[in-house]
Design an enzyme around this catalytic site. Structure first.
Site, PDB file in Angstrom:
ATOM      1  N   VAL A 231      41.941  39.680  11.149  1.00  0.00           N
ATOM      2  CA  VAL A 231      42.883  40.514  11.897  1.00  0.00           C
ATOM      3  C   VAL A 231      44.292  39.923  11.792  1.00  0.00           C
ATOM      4  CG1 VAL A 231      43.499  41.387  14.185  1.00  0.00           C
ATOM      5  CG2 VAL A 231      41.118  41.420  13.444  1.00  0.00           C
ATOM      6  N   TYR A 232      44.369  38.600  11.786  1.00  0.00           N
ATOM      7  CA  TYR A 232      45.669  37.952  11.615  1.00  0.00           C
ATOM      8  C   TYR A 232      46.333  38.421  10.316  1.00  0.00           C
ATOM      9  CZ  TYR A 232      49.000  34.296  10.296  1.00  0.00           C
ATOM     10  OH  TYR A 232      50.113  33.629   9.877  1.00  0.00           O
ATOM     11  N   ALA A 233      45.601  38.364   9.212  1.00  0.00           N
ATOM     12  CA  ALA A 233      46.146  38.785   7.918  1.00  0.00           C
ATOM     13  C   ALA A 233      46.510  40.266   7.936  1.00  0.00           C
ATOM     14  CB  ALA A 233      45.144  38.498   6.812  1.00  0.00           C
TER      15      ALA A 233
ATOM     16  N   SER B 138      47.383  42.050  10.492  1.00  0.00           N
ATOM     17  CA  SER B 138      48.581  42.260  11.314  1.00  0.00           C
ATOM     18  C   SER B 138      49.845  41.925  10.531  1.00  0.00           C
ATOM     19  CB  SER B 138      48.506  41.440  12.609  1.00  0.00           C
ATOM     20  OG  SER B 138      48.673  40.056  12.374  1.00  0.00           O
TER      21      SER B 138
END
Length: 337
Positions: free
Chosen positions: A152-154, A156
């Site tokens: 999810v970090y990537a 985002s």
């Protein structure tokens, strides 16, 4: 000098960038929410150093708080903005994905909207090598597709790149996205491997090494990252006159939007990185080998040809030198001499 807003100014990269900009005489408006993702005392110490400069002002707010962000832009009328504020960490994004949606997407939207409203000359923002996700073609190039993030970090951060492009297209806002590769160095983040490894080796505790130590990483020293950010900040994003809609280049556009990798361009085996740390600490690590974690990318390797071509710049600090500098700082900071 006109005002520059730097978000995430009490964070690792933001703090280091602010110091360099303050030293050259820029007026810096810093924004940071001082969350407790890692020990807030470290951010407080960074802020203490920033507050020594008369040309620095600090606001302790969250980018999700739109009214507060609006007021800062209205009061200070920045001509450039560097957005480094984000919920960081690949592994934490698996536990708390909504934190990334709020901070990295909603917060970034508030920055974009204010840049539009106040006619900011140039927005530079942090992306990440993690956007390359499932890609295995090495080195990672901005000209290749990066549409298969593994966290999810990537996702985002990839969303930030797409959101920025829309604003560049609709409002002619010049935007530059910088994909950072495994940043390390003094004043770093305690949740990152170098910090954890150092603490545990000194405490004679085991360190967790994932993928059985078979990772390679394009470790990039903080000073090299900061130089790259400043190069980008000082050179406003432009359109690519040769951009073709039937063969779209993912790194450029027909609008003033650019993407650059900032990496050392010299991947290092994780075990060699640990070896450099052991040498500087004068202690051997007790290693607990573990399988590859979900969301982790086994290898990273930055193609920095664009950086060299556009800015005549390439990171150059070796891991040996960088790790040595970190250990010296760590011992001073924690008084472990």
């Amino acid at each position: 000098m006109m005002n520059i807003i730097v978000t995430g100014s009490a964070g690792f990269i933001g703090f280091s960038l602010c110091i360099k900009l303050l030293e050259r005489g820029n007026n810096i408006i810093g924004i940071d929410n001082h969350n407790d993702y890692y020990d807030p005392k470290l951010k407080d110490k960074r802020l203490e150093r920033l507050n020594r400069y008369s040309n620095y002002q600090h606001y302790k707010i969250d980018l999700v708080d739109k009214s507060s962000v609006d007021k800062i832009f209205k009061d200070h009328k920045p001509y450039k903005v560097v957005n480094l504020a984000a919920q960081a960490g690949v592994r934490y994004s698996m536990e708390n994905p909504l934190a990334y949606i709020n901070s990295n997407i909603v917060g970034f939207a508030h920055i974009l909207e204010n840049c539009r409203q106040h006619k900011v000359e140039h927005l530079v923002y942090a992306s990440t090598s993690s956007v390359y996700g499932a890609n295995t073609k090495m080195p990672f190039s901005e000209h290749d597709s990066a549409n298969h993030p593994l966290s999810v970090y990537a996702a985002s951060k990839k969303s930030n790149e797409l959101m920025a492009h829309t604003y560049s297209y609709l409002y002619q806002l010049p935007t530059t996205g910088l994909r950072f590769f495994t940043v390390y160095g003094p004043w770093g983040r305690p949740d990152m491997a170098l910090f954890k490894f150092t603490k545990n080796i000194l405490d004679e505790k085991s360190i967790d090494v994932f993928n059985h130590g078979k990772h390679t990483r394009d470790f990039t020293y903080i000073d090299d990252i900061v130089k790259g950010v400043i190069k980008a900040l000082d050179n406003q994003a432009t359109s690519n006159a040769n951009w073709k809609s039937h063969q779209p280049d993912p790194a450029t556009s027909k609008v003033p939007w650019r993407i650059y990798n900032i990496g050392n361009n010299k991947p290092v085996q994780l075990m060699d990185y640990i070896g450099a740390l052991e040498e500087n600490l004068g202690k051997k690590a007790i290693i607990n080998f573990l399988p590859l974690q979900p969301g982790d990318v086994p290898d990273t390797y930055a193609d920095v040809d664009n950086l060299k071509k556009q800015f005549n710049y390439k990171p150059s600090t070796s891991v040996i030198e960088g790790v040595s500098n970190f250990v010296a700082w760590y011992k001073r900071y924690y008084q472990n001499d």
